[in-house]
Design a protein around this motif. Structure first.
Motif, PDB file in Angstrom:
ATOM      1  N   CYS A 111       0.216   3.286   3.763  1.00 17.90           N
ATOM      2  CA  CYS A 111       0.468   2.667   5.028  1.00 17.90           C
ATOM      3  C   CYS A 111       1.923   1.592   4.729  1.00 17.90           C
ATOM      4  CB  CYS A 111      -0.662   2.070   5.617  1.00 17.90           C
ATOM      5  SG  CYS A 111      -1.080   0.421   4.929  1.00 17.90           S
ATOM      6  N   CYS A 133       0.784  -1.316  -0.037  1.00 18.28           N
ATOM      7  CA  CYS A 133      -0.071   0.136  -0.070  1.00 18.28           C
ATOM      8  C   CYS A 133       0.816   1.384  -0.187  1.00 18.28           C
ATOM      9  CB  CYS A 133      -1.011  -0.014   1.277  1.00 18.28           C
ATOM     10  SG  CYS A 133      -1.692   1.425   1.440  1.00 18.28           S
ATOM     11  N   CYS A 147      -6.984   1.946   3.963  1.00 15.49           N
ATOM     12  CA  CYS A 147      -6.502   3.406   3.486  1.00 15.49           C
ATOM     13  C   CYS A 147      -7.576   3.986   2.457  1.00 15.49           C
ATOM     14  CB  CYS A 147      -5.099   3.370   2.817  1.00 15.49           C
ATOM     15  SG  CYS A 147      -3.698   3.259   4.177  1.00 15.49           S
ATOM     16  N   CYS A 159      -4.553  -0.079   0.406  1.00 16.67           N
ATOM     17  CA  CYS A 159      -5.063  -1.112   0.926  1.00 16.67           C
ATOM     18  C   CYS A 159      -6.510  -0.688   1.258  1.00 16.67           C
ATOM     19  CB  CYS A 159      -4.342  -1.335   2.081  1.00 16.67           C
ATOM     20  SG  CYS A 159      -4.720  -0.456   3.563  1.00 16.67           S
TER      21      CYS A 159
HETATM   22 ZN   LIG Z   1      -2.810   1.051   3.494  1.00 20.42          ZN
END
Ligand SMILES: [Zn+2]
Ligand SMILES: [Zn+2]
Length: 200
Positions: A164, A161, A185, A182
Protein backbone atom coordinates in the motif's frame (compact mmCIF):
# COMPACT_ATOMS: atom_id res chain seq x y z
CA UNK A 1 0.11 13.88 45.13
CA UNK A 2 -3.01 16.03 44.86
CA UNK A 3 -6.00 15.24 47.06
CA UNK A 4 -8.93 13.14 45.80
CA UNK A 5 -11.07 16.28 45.55
CA UNK A 6 -8.48 18.20 43.56
CA UNK A 7 -7.99 15.26 41.17
CA UNK A 8 -11.76 14.91 40.77
CA UNK A 9 -11.99 18.57 39.83
CA UNK A 10 -9.32 18.05 37.18
CA UNK A 11 -10.98 14.83 35.97
CA UNK A 12 -14.33 16.56 35.67
CA UNK A 13 -12.80 19.36 33.60
CA UNK A 14 -10.94 16.96 31.31
CA UNK A 15 -13.80 14.47 30.88
CA UNK A 16 -16.65 16.96 30.61
CA UNK A 17 -18.68 15.84 33.62
CA UNK A 18 -18.33 14.32 37.03
CA UNK A 19 -19.63 10.76 37.11
CA UNK A 20 -19.24 7.55 39.05
CA UNK A 21 -16.63 6.45 36.51
CA UNK A 22 -14.44 9.48 37.24
CA UNK A 23 -14.46 8.71 40.94
CA UNK A 24 -13.76 5.03 40.37
CA UNK A 25 -10.96 5.78 37.91
CA UNK A 26 -9.28 8.34 40.16
CA UNK A 27 -9.49 5.97 43.14
CA UNK A 28 -8.13 3.07 41.08
CA UNK A 29 -5.17 5.10 39.84
CA UNK A 30 -4.41 6.49 43.30
CA UNK A 31 -4.42 2.99 44.76
CA UNK A 32 -2.06 1.75 42.06
CA UNK A 33 0.33 4.67 42.51
CA UNK A 34 0.46 4.14 46.25
CA UNK A 35 1.14 0.40 45.78
CA UNK A 36 3.96 1.15 43.33
CA UNK A 37 5.34 3.99 45.43
CA UNK A 38 5.05 6.49 42.59
CA UNK A 39 4.38 9.93 44.06
CA UNK A 40 4.62 12.30 41.14
CA UNK A 41 3.44 10.49 37.97
CA UNK A 42 2.89 13.68 36.00
CA UNK A 43 6.14 15.32 37.10
CA UNK A 44 9.37 13.80 38.39
CA UNK A 45 8.11 10.21 37.84
CA UNK A 46 6.55 10.84 34.45
CA UNK A 47 8.72 8.32 32.60
CA UNK A 48 8.18 5.48 35.05
CA UNK A 49 4.65 4.36 34.35
CA UNK A 50 2.81 2.42 31.63
CA UNK A 51 -0.89 1.76 32.14
CA UNK A 52 -2.93 -0.92 30.38
CA UNK A 53 -6.66 -0.16 30.43
CA UNK A 54 -9.19 -2.88 29.65
CA UNK A 55 -12.25 -0.76 28.90
CA UNK A 56 -12.99 2.44 26.99
CA UNK A 57 -15.42 4.03 29.39
CA UNK A 58 -15.54 7.06 31.70
CA UNK A 59 -13.07 5.64 34.23
CA UNK A 60 -10.41 5.32 31.54
CA UNK A 61 -10.25 9.10 31.15
CA UNK A 62 -9.76 9.52 34.88
CA UNK A 63 -7.03 6.88 34.97
CA UNK A 64 -5.20 8.64 32.14
CA UNK A 65 -5.54 11.98 33.89
CA UNK A 66 -4.20 10.85 37.26
CA UNK A 67 -1.35 8.73 35.89
CA UNK A 68 -0.42 11.14 33.10
CA UNK A 69 -0.30 8.07 30.81
CA UNK A 70 -1.51 8.99 27.36
CA UNK A 71 -1.89 7.20 24.07
CA UNK A 72 0.24 9.80 22.31
CA UNK A 73 3.09 9.17 24.72
CA UNK A 74 2.80 5.41 24.23
CA UNK A 75 2.25 5.10 27.97
CA UNK A 76 -1.44 4.18 27.73
CA UNK A 77 -2.23 0.78 26.24
CA UNK A 78 -5.76 -0.29 25.39
CA UNK A 79 -6.95 -3.88 25.56
CA UNK A 80 -10.56 -3.99 24.42
CA UNK A 81 -11.78 -6.55 26.94
CA UNK A 82 -14.80 -4.72 28.36
CA UNK A 83 -13.51 -5.04 31.93
CA UNK A 84 -13.35 -2.31 34.54
CA UNK A 85 -9.72 -3.16 35.16
CA UNK A 86 -6.28 -1.70 34.60
CA UNK A 87 -2.68 -2.75 35.07
CA UNK A 88 -0.06 -0.26 36.15
CA UNK A 89 3.58 -1.05 35.39
CA UNK A 90 6.53 0.67 37.02
CA UNK A 91 9.25 0.68 34.37
CA UNK A 92 11.90 1.54 36.97
CA UNK A 93 11.76 -1.91 38.54
CA UNK A 94 9.23 -4.03 36.62
CA UNK A 95 6.76 -4.11 39.49
CA UNK A 96 3.15 -4.06 38.35
CA UNK A 97 -0.28 -4.17 39.89
CA UNK A 98 -3.56 -5.11 38.20
CA UNK A 99 -6.66 -3.63 39.80
CA UNK A 100 -10.22 -4.72 39.07
CA UNK A 101 -13.35 -2.94 40.26
CA UNK A 102 -15.43 -5.40 42.28
CA UNK A 103 -18.68 -6.52 40.70
CA UNK A 104 -20.75 -6.16 43.86
CA UNK A 105 -19.87 -2.53 44.57
CA UNK A 106 -23.03 -1.41 42.74
CA UNK A 107 -25.30 -3.49 44.98
CA UNK A 108 -23.34 -2.31 47.97
CA UNK A 109 -23.93 1.29 46.88
CA UNK A 110 -27.69 0.70 46.68
CA UNK A 111 -27.71 -0.94 50.10
CA UNK A 112 -25.59 1.73 51.79
CA UNK A 113 -27.17 4.81 50.25
CA UNK A 114 -30.86 3.94 49.69
CA UNK A 115 -31.83 7.54 50.53
CA UNK A 116 -30.05 8.87 47.44
CA UNK A 117 -32.50 9.00 44.59
CA UNK A 118 -30.51 7.78 41.61
CA UNK A 119 -28.22 4.82 40.98
CA UNK A 120 -25.59 7.26 39.83
CA UNK A 121 -25.77 9.28 43.08
CA UNK A 122 -25.59 6.06 45.09
CA UNK A 123 -22.56 4.90 43.16
CA UNK A 124 -20.80 8.24 43.42
CA UNK A 125 -21.30 8.25 47.19
CA UNK A 126 -20.07 4.67 47.50
CA UNK A 127 -17.06 5.18 45.26
CA UNK A 128 -16.07 8.19 47.31
CA UNK A 129 -16.66 6.71 50.73
CA UNK A 130 -15.86 2.99 50.65
CA UNK A 131 -12.38 1.71 51.49
CA UNK A 132 -10.26 0.37 48.63
CA UNK A 133 -10.76 -3.21 49.85
CA UNK A 134 -14.51 -2.96 49.23
CA UNK A 135 -14.13 -1.43 45.79
CA UNK A 136 -11.20 -3.26 44.25
CA UNK A 137 -9.37 -6.52 43.93
CA UNK A 138 -5.64 -6.11 43.39
CA UNK A 139 -2.98 -8.47 42.21
CA UNK A 140 0.77 -8.16 41.82
CA UNK A 141 1.56 -9.14 38.24
CA UNK A 142 4.37 -9.13 35.76
CA UNK A 143 3.98 -7.70 32.27
CA UNK A 144 6.35 -8.58 29.47
CA UNK A 145 6.59 -5.39 27.46
CA UNK A 146 8.02 -5.66 23.99
CA UNK A 147 10.84 -3.12 23.60
CA UNK A 148 9.05 -1.70 20.54
CA UNK A 149 6.05 -0.88 22.77
CA UNK A 150 8.03 1.26 25.19
CA UNK A 151 7.58 5.04 25.28
CA UNK A 152 11.19 5.70 24.33
CA UNK A 153 11.33 3.14 21.50
CA UNK A 154 13.09 4.41 18.44
CA UNK A 155 10.86 4.95 15.45
CA UNK A 156 13.64 5.86 13.10
CA UNK A 157 13.59 2.73 10.97
CA UNK A 158 10.41 3.74 9.23
CA UNK A 159 9.45 1.19 6.62
CA UNK A 160 7.20 1.62 3.62
CA UNK A 161 4.72 -1.21 3.02
CA UNK A 162 5.45 -2.86 -0.31
CA UNK A 163 1.75 -3.23 -1.10
CA UNK A 164 0.00 0.00 0.00
CA UNK A 165 3.09 2.26 0.11
CA UNK A 166 2.11 3.65 3.50
CA UNK A 167 4.91 4.32 5.97
CA UNK A 168 5.07 2.26 9.17
CA UNK A 169 6.85 3.03 12.43
CA UNK A 170 7.97 0.89 15.35
CA UNK A 171 8.55 -2.28 13.35
CA UNK A 172 4.84 -2.95 12.80
CA UNK A 173 5.67 -4.79 9.61
CA UNK A 174 5.47 -8.45 8.62
CA UNK A 175 7.22 -10.39 5.93
CA UNK A 176 4.79 -12.31 3.70
CA UNK A 177 6.15 -14.24 0.70
CA UNK A 178 9.25 -12.09 0.72
CA UNK A 179 7.32 -8.82 0.85
CA UNK A 180 7.43 -6.43 3.78
CA UNK A 181 3.81 -5.59 4.53
CA UNK A 182 1.95 -3.38 7.00
CA UNK A 183 -0.46 -5.06 9.43
CA UNK A 184 -3.57 -4.34 7.35
CA UNK A 185 -2.02 -5.70 4.16
CA UNK A 186 -0.58 -8.75 5.91
CA UNK A 187 -3.89 -9.43 7.72
CA UNK A 188 -6.77 -8.04 5.64
CA UNK A 189 -9.24 -9.59 8.13
CA UNK A 190 -7.92 -7.18 10.78
CA UNK A 191 -8.50 -4.10 8.67
CA UNK A 192 -11.33 -2.11 10.25
CA UNK A 193 -12.18 -0.06 7.16
CA UNK A 194 -13.32 -0.76 3.63
CA UNK A 195 -12.99 1.64 0.71
CA UNK A 196 -16.22 3.22 -0.51
CA UNK A 197 -16.80 3.43 -4.23
CA UNK A 198 -17.13 7.05 -5.32
CA UNK A 199 -20.77 7.86 -6.09
CA UNK A 200 -21.72 10.00 -9.03
ZN1 LIG B 1 0.20 -1.96 3.50
ZN1 LIG C 1 -18.43 10.03 32.57
Amino acid sequence: METLDELLRQAEAAHGHLCAGQILGVRMALLALSRLGIADPRGADRKRLITYVEIDRCATDAIALVTGCRLGKRALKFRDWGKMAATFVDLANGRAVRIVALEDSRELAARLYPHLDSKSAQQMAAYRGLPDSQLFREQCVRVEINPTDLPGASKKERIVCERCSEGVNFGRIEEVNGQRLCISCAHPELCYWRPVEPQD
